[in-house]
Design a protein around this motif. Structure first.
Motif, PDB file in Angstrom:
ATOM      1  N   THR A   1       0.819  -1.211   0.000  1.00 20.15           N
ATOM      2  CA  THR A   1       0.000   0.000   0.000  1.00 20.15           C
ATOM      3  C   THR A   1       0.856   1.266   0.000  1.00 20.15           C
TER       4      THR A   1
ATOM      5  N   SER B   1       1.790   3.317  -5.246  1.00 25.62           N
ATOM      6  CA  SER B   1       0.513   3.730  -5.827  1.00 25.62           C
ATOM      7  C   SER B   1       0.163   2.926  -7.071  1.00 25.62           C
TER       8      SER B   1
ATOM      9  N   ASN C   1      -7.364   7.957 -12.692  1.00 28.89           N
ATOM     10  CA  ASN C   1      -6.223   7.831 -11.795  1.00 28.89           C
ATOM     11  C   ASN C   1      -4.919   7.815 -12.579  1.00 28.89           C
TER      12      ASN C   1
ATOM     13  N   CYS D   1      -1.749   0.600  -4.451  1.00 26.90           N
ATOM     14  CA  CYS D   1      -3.109   1.005  -4.100  1.00 26.90           C
ATOM     15  C   CYS D   1      -4.074   1.020  -5.280  1.00 26.90           C
TER      16      CYS D   1
ATOM     17  N   GLU E   1      -8.300  -0.237  -5.067  1.00 21.99           N
ATOM     18  CA  GLU E   1      -9.337   0.789  -5.061  1.00 21.99           C
ATOM     19  C   GLU E   1     -10.719   0.152  -5.017  1.00 21.99           C
TER      20      GLU E   1
END
Length: 163
Positions: free
Chosen positions: A50, A53, A97, A142, A146
């Protein structure tokens, strides 16, 4: 409880193989990069991180002639204890993102265990004879988690992903 969950995935401890810390690691059943299945005959491991990214591919995987570059979409299929597919994916194909895939020298499997000698401040390790036999590591950040709830039971060595 996590033992009864359909999508619980076993976690592995790769410290005996050279991992410097105990990462949350699972065996990958299938890996797809840009829609192409990669590493059909390789041992593949997913590390959940985590603190990352996007995604990190072991440099041998990133630079392999069969890996499409640039990698813009990664899909990892894990197998649950019940035999179900647990799919995680992330992509740079949308503007929602930022998703970056990088390479890193993850050398956990490149050296023979116990074949290192230290002279002064230099550590020399005997390389594995055939690097084609060494596993590949994919670090999932991460972006893959999501909209998911992640439960890790370190005592039972299991990971559970729910939406």
């Amino acid at each position: 409880l996590i033992n009864e969950a359909q999508n619980a995935v076993n976690l592995l401890d790769l410290r005996r193989d050279g991992d410097p810390v105990r990462h949350y690691t699972a065996l990958i059943k299938e890996l797809y990069i840009n829609g192409m299945r990669i590493g059909k005959n390789k041992q593949l491991y997913a590390v959940f991180d985590t603190g990352t990214s996007g995604c990190v591919l072991q440099d041998d995987l990133f630079n392999d002639e069969g890996t499409p570059n640039p990698p813009r979409e990664i899909k990892v299929v894990l197998e649950s204890n019940e035999g179900n597919d647990v799919v995680l994916s992330a992509s740079a194909r949308s503007r929602k993102n930022i998703f970056v895939v990088t390479a890193s020298d993850i050398n956990w499997f490149k050296y023979e265990r116990g074949e290192c000698t230290r002279r002064s401040n230099n550590l020399t390790c005997k390389k594995v004879a055939n690097k084609n036999d060494t596993p590949w590591v994919v670090v999932l950040g991460c972006a893959f988690l999501e909209d998911k709830i992640v439960t890790i039971d370190a005592d039972q060595n299991k990971l559970l992903l729910a939406t």
